[in-house]
Design an enzyme around this catalytic site. Structure first.
Site, mmCIF file in Angstrom:
data_model
loop_
_atom_site.group_PDB
_atom_site.id
_atom_site.type_symbol
_atom_site.label_atom_id
_atom_site.label_comp_id
_atom_site.label_asym_id
_atom_site.label_seq_id
_atom_site.Cartn_x
_atom_site.Cartn_y
_atom_site.Cartn_z
ATOM 1 N N SER A 182 -11.285 19.725 -7.675
ATOM 2 C CA SER A 182 -12.636 20.253 -7.851
ATOM 3 C C SER A 182 -13.559 20.019 -6.664
ATOM 4 O O SER A 182 -14.523 20.742 -6.498
ATOM 5 C CB SER A 182 -13.252 19.668 -9.121
ATOM 6 O OG SER A 182 -13.146 18.269 -9.123
ATOM 7 N N HIS A 210 -10.405 24.368 -12.932
ATOM 8 C CA HIS A 210 -10.864 25.261 -11.862
ATOM 9 C C HIS A 210 -9.825 26.328 -11.500
ATOM 10 O O HIS A 210 -9.989 27.030 -10.506
ATOM 11 C CB HIS A 210 -11.214 24.456 -10.605
ATOM 12 C CG HIS A 210 -12.512 23.722 -10.720
ATOM 13 N ND1 HIS A 210 -13.737 24.346 -10.613
ATOM 14 C CD2 HIS A 210 -12.777 22.422 -10.975
ATOM 15 C CE1 HIS A 210 -14.701 23.464 -10.773
ATOM 16 N NE2 HIS A 210 -14.148 22.275 -11.001
ATOM 17 N N LYS A 241 -16.153 26.745 -17.560
ATOM 18 C CA LYS A 241 -16.287 27.197 -16.166
ATOM 19 C C LYS A 241 -16.142 28.717 -16.132
ATOM 20 O O LYS A 241 -17.078 29.415 -16.493
ATOM 21 C CB LYS A 241 -15.315 26.430 -15.279
ATOM 22 C CG LYS A 241 -15.806 24.979 -15.149
ATOM 23 C CD LYS A 241 -14.924 24.045 -14.384
ATOM 24 C CE LYS A 241 -15.624 22.690 -14.274
ATOM 25 N NZ LYS A 241 -14.725 21.562 -14.383
HETATM 26 C C1 LIG Z 1 -14.945 20.297 -15.046
HETATM 27 C C2 LIG Z 1 -13.636 19.644 -15.197
HETATM 28 C C3 LIG Z 1 -13.265 19.072 -16.409
HETATM 29 C C4 LIG Z 1 -14.226 18.944 -17.564
HETATM 30 O O1 LIG Z 1 -14.428 20.157 -18.199
HETATM 31 P P1 LIG Z 1 -15.677 20.292 -19.199
HETATM 32 O O2 LIG Z 1 -15.283 21.411 -20.083
HETATM 33 O O3 LIG Z 1 -16.868 20.589 -18.349
HETATM 34 O O4 LIG Z 1 -15.797 18.999 -19.912
HETATM 35 C C5 LIG Z 1 -11.988 18.553 -16.541
HETATM 36 N N1 LIG Z 1 -11.123 18.580 -15.504
HETATM 37 C C6 LIG Z 1 -11.451 19.115 -14.315
HETATM 38 C C7 LIG Z 1 -10.435 19.137 -13.208
HETATM 39 C C8 LIG Z 1 -12.718 19.657 -14.119
HETATM 40 O O5 LIG Z 1 -13.042 20.175 -12.939
#
Ligand SMILES: *Cc1c(COP(=O)(O)O)cnc(C)c1O
Length: 393
Positions: A182, A210, A241
């Site tokens: 990320s 992502h 996301k």
């Molecule tokens: C954003 C993210 C999460 C968390 O996801 P949410 O739905 O926002 O809790 C988990 N793992 C990775 C790699 C992320 O980038």
């Protein structure tokens, strides 16, 4: 004003301020789209995970409204008591189909999906083997398991193989990786990881927060990108996301779903999603198949912006995806650059230690399908001018 008893926290906050790491929350008073209003000012948005513009897609807004009218604003209970509606199960069937797995199970967020799976699946006879740069929610999930832990150097297959060799006495070996990392936007070598895991009879879990909606056929994620259908045991996804709403899920075998329903603590002890969210996510999964142009535009914008940033002489590190780090050095420099581009009408969050290593503080620029070339040109000019004013380029 110092409230008696909280002096120790005042001191901690002062420490953050001394290191240039104290950042107030920025407040948005519009939709989260390619342009948005931050702290009262309309700016171009280079910081959201809304990869495909789904936060404001008219079909999804209508589906959310219709579901609210039909089912109300809340689900009323945890899933295991009286909080499983037909639409929760419909979404899970759609997610399994999308990920080409037997089954899927929703969690409240991607964060709790990782924590729930890692915490509950492994025992003290097992080991979890994790990439050094995995997401905080994987790290926290690992903290909660009774299994042994090994961390391998970032994407280093020799180091992973060493960990697999050293743990052959364990009942289960689970290799865990982000699909796309990320902060740097690099793609995990999932094919190599899977082949090594197969060689040592280990399981593989990929967190595609992502990667879903970004990589692979119709945004199916890392497993599709690498052609590994049926070979990766557990796929974690987020609905927060590219999908544009909120939530997380696990896709994998039916037996995994059946087990998690009985033991995964965030699933058992936290209320299920409201109908509006569930309906939005059903619609978003449908859109990925019906409207592939969003993913195409995301990648076109990524190429366009990366070309522009490279021409300005900035370092974008290991990025291979719509996450474009503009690496500038130490945290105060990144924060100053972020503040300056904001003055020029562009919002790109500065990120420093401990989220990224010292010396690699950056503007983390995120592409979206809804950016126009005009937005990106304006952003590039703002970053160029601000970079020159600060003596960074
Ligand atoms: C954003 C993210 C999460 C968390 O996801 P949410 O739905 O926002 O809790 C988990 N793992 C990775 C790699 C992320 O980038």
């Amino acid at each position: 004003m110092t409230v008696p008893g909280f002096e120790f926290l005042e001191q901690e906050i002062q420490n953050l301020k001394d290191q240039g790491l104290y950042r107030p929350l920025r407040v948005i008073s519009s939709t989260n789209d390619a342009e948005f209003v931050v702290d009262g000012k309309k700016v171009i948005n280079l910081s959201s995970n809304n990869y495909l513009g789904f936060t404001t897609h008219p079909k999804l807004i209508k589906m959310a409204n219709d579901a609210t009218s039909k089912y109300g604003v809340g689900s009323g209970a945890v899933r295991t008591i009286a909080g499983t509606m037909d639409i929760h199960e419909e979404l899970e069937r759609k997610l399994a189909e999308f990920k080409h797995t037997e089954a899927a199970l929703m969690f409240q967020s991607g964060f709790t999906a990782n924590v729930g799976v890692l915490q509950s699946m492994l025992s003290d006879q097992d080991v979890v083997i994790s990439d050094q740069l995995n997401h905080a929610s994987i790290i926290d999930g690992i903290r909660l398991t009774k299994a042994a832990r090994k961390v391998y150097q970032h994407c280093d297959m020799d180091d992973l193989e060493k960990a697999l060799k050293e743990t052959q006495d364990k009942r289960v070996r689970l290799v865990v990786t982000d699909g796309v990392f990320s902060m740097d936007g690099d793609i995990a070598p999932l094919k190599d990881i899977t082949e090594l895991a197969e060689k040592y009879d280990a399981m593989v879990m990929v967190d595609d927060a992502h990667a879903s909606g970004v990589l692979g056929q119709n945004g199916r994620g890392s497993v599709s990108h690498w052609g590994l259908d049926g070979r990766v045991h557990i796929q974690i996804g987020t609905l927060s996301k590219a999908i544009g709403s909120v939530g997380g899920y696990v896709a994998g075998a039916q037996v995994l779903r059946d087990y998690l329903i009985h033991v995964a603590r965030p699933f058992l002890f936290s209320t299920s999603h409201p109908p509006s969210v569930v309906a939005t996510c059903i619609g978003a999964i449908e859109l990925l198949d019906q409207e592939p142009e969003h993913v195409d535009r995301l990648w076109e914008n990524t190429r366009y912006f990366k070309d522009g940033i490279a021409k300005l002489g900035f370092d974008t590190g290991r990025s291979e995806t719509p996450i474009v780090p503009v690496i500038v050095g130490e945290a105060p420099e990144a924060m100053a650059l972020s503040d300056k581009v904001y003055e020029k009408g562009v919002f790109a969050q500065g990120i420093g230690f401990p989220t990224v290593p010292k010396g690699q503080a950056r503007l983390r620029c995120m592409m979206s399908a809804t950016h126009t070339h005009e937005h990106l040109d304006t952003a590039l000019t703002a970053i160029e001018d601000a970079g020159k004013e600060l003596g960074i380029i």
